[in-house]
Enzyme design. Structure first.
Site, PDB file in Angstrom:
ATOM      1  N   CYS B  85      75.501  30.953 -45.808  1.00 22.37           N
ATOM      2  CA  CYS B  85      75.668  30.377 -44.470  1.00 22.37           C
ATOM      3  C   CYS B  85      76.859  29.407 -44.443  1.00 22.37           C
ATOM      4  O   CYS B  85      77.990  29.839 -44.541  1.00 22.37           O
ATOM      5  CB  CYS B  85      74.354  29.726 -44.038  1.00 22.37           C
ATOM      6  SG  CYS B  85      74.255  29.448 -42.265  1.00 22.37           S
ATOM      7  N   HIS B 201      69.834  33.837 -45.375  1.00 22.34           N
ATOM      8  CA  HIS B 201      69.304  32.880 -46.352  1.00 22.34           C
ATOM      9  C   HIS B 201      68.216  33.532 -47.220  1.00 22.34           C
ATOM     10  O   HIS B 201      67.059  33.544 -46.814  1.00 22.34           O
ATOM     11  CB  HIS B 201      68.649  31.707 -45.614  1.00 22.34           C
ATOM     12  CG  HIS B 201      69.601  30.826 -44.896  1.00 22.34           C
ATOM     13  ND1 HIS B 201      70.086  29.657 -45.428  1.00 22.34           N
ATOM     14  CD2 HIS B 201      70.151  30.929 -43.665  1.00 22.34           C
ATOM     15  CE1 HIS B 201      70.899  29.078 -44.557  1.00 22.34           C
ATOM     16  NE2 HIS B 201      70.949  29.822 -43.478  1.00 22.34           N
ATOM     17  N   GLU B 203      66.938  32.204 -49.787  1.00 22.86           N
ATOM     18  CA  GLU B 203      66.041  31.134 -50.255  1.00 22.86           C
ATOM     19  C   GLU B 203      64.920  30.837 -49.270  1.00 22.86           C
ATOM     20  O   GLU B 203      63.973  30.136 -49.611  1.00 22.86           O
ATOM     21  CB  GLU B 203      66.855  29.863 -50.580  1.00 22.86           C
ATOM     22  CG  GLU B 203      67.299  29.022 -49.395  1.00 22.86           C
ATOM     23  CD  GLU B 203      68.557  29.537 -48.687  1.00 22.86           C
ATOM     24  OE1 GLU B 203      68.967  30.680 -48.955  1.00 22.86           O
ATOM     25  OE2 GLU B 203      69.116  28.792 -47.863  1.00 22.86           O
TER      26      GLU B 203
END
Lengths: 77, 227
Positions: B85, B201, B203
């Site tokens: 990002c 993302h 994560e």
């Protein structure tokens, strides 16, 4: 001295903000507005007496930081 | 395996990334942007967020920070650098990746799950990954990837397009492009494929009860390929 710089999107690069401003102006009855391109304006106060030297430094700043040359053009005023 | 997550003023996905890396077995360390060097690492991560409040252009100020020289040296020596990002935006501003992330086409901040297609598996990030289509999360205002025609030709010729937006069946048509990115690009590699920048993302997708587990696949796979 103060050097002024304008950074704008290159021709052909999509400018969604400019488009939204144009549509808003049209909606406010500014019907003759065909297109709006928006950009950034900088005033750089530089400790330099020679205008040519100052502008050369600002040009370097434009290339290295102020503008991203993939999508933007800069103009030193 | 050792990883380092760089924290900039305004990073806000740094701790999520730390949790994810540790969950899958990395020995992670957090590095402040004003440090001069990075301890020995197998992976450097530039996390998501809004470094320097997105001033000037997203990622532009962070790309000139003190630690970046070490990141560039590490990448140029073949080390793995992952930008998620805002990290992707920083990588384009450093010049490690071509192009730029512009404002989303429809001017809206997008925060939702998307599907992305893995376009290349000849790299340490996606080699042998089990799925071809991953469900990941995006949250950005500037994810509209753009590059010059020459840069695009070079990305395509060298198979540097990493992931593209699609639907769950892998359809990459326009309605499955959330932000107007050229050719639905969600992530790209540098020409050696050790540097990966992507908007989604992973994560945020590491727990089946909270989100989904396709991010787990990404980290497990990366760790396996590094071992």
């Amino acid at each position: 001295m103060i050097i002024k710089v304008v950074v704008t999107l290159k021709n052909g690069v999509l400018d969604p903000q400019g488009k939204a401003i144009q549509q808003t102006l049209n909606g406010m009855n500014f019907s003759s507005v065909d297109d709006v391109r928006q950009g950034k304006f900088f005033e750089i106060n530089i400790n330099e007496n020679d205008e040519t030297k100052a502008k050369l430094q600002v040009e370097d700043m434009c290339k290295k930081l102020l503008a991203n040359l993939v999508i933007e053009d800069y103009k030193i005023l | 395996m050792k990883s380092s997550v760089i924290i900039f003023p305004g990073s806000n996905c740094d701790r999520d990334m730390d949790v994810a890396l540790k969950k899958f077995g990395f020995k992670n360390q957090m590095i402040w942007h004003n440090d001069n060097s990075i301890p020995k690492s197998d992976l450097i991560v530039l996390p998501g967020g809004f470094s320097y409040g997105d001033y000037l252009r997203c990622g532009s100020i962070a790309s000139k920070s003190k630690i970046i020289k070490s990141v560039i040296d590490f990448a140029n020596s073949g080390g793995l650098v992952l930008g998620i990002c805002n990290g992707f935006q920083i990588l384009t501003e450093t010049g490690l990746l071509p192009g730029i992330l512009q404002q989303n086409k429809y001017l809206n901040f997008i925060c939702r799950n998307v599907f992305v297609k893995v376009k290349d598996k000849q790299n340490k990030y996606f080699k042998d990954i089990k799925k071809n289509i991953l469900e990941l999360h995006i949250a950005h205002n500037e994810g509209n990837y753009f590059c010059s025609n020459d840069e695009m030709k070079s990305l395509e010729d060298n198979n540097q397009i990493a992931v593209t937006y699609c639907n769950k069946n892998g359809d990459e048509s326009n309605e499955n492009n959330p932000n107007g990115a050229i050719k639905n690009i969600a992530g790209i590699f540098n020409n050696k494929k050790n540097v990966l920048g992507m908007m989604p993302h992973p994560e945020r997708m590491i727990d089946k009860y909270l989100s989904g587990e396709d991010g787990s696949l990404f980290f497990e796979n990366l760790l396996r390929n590094l071992n």
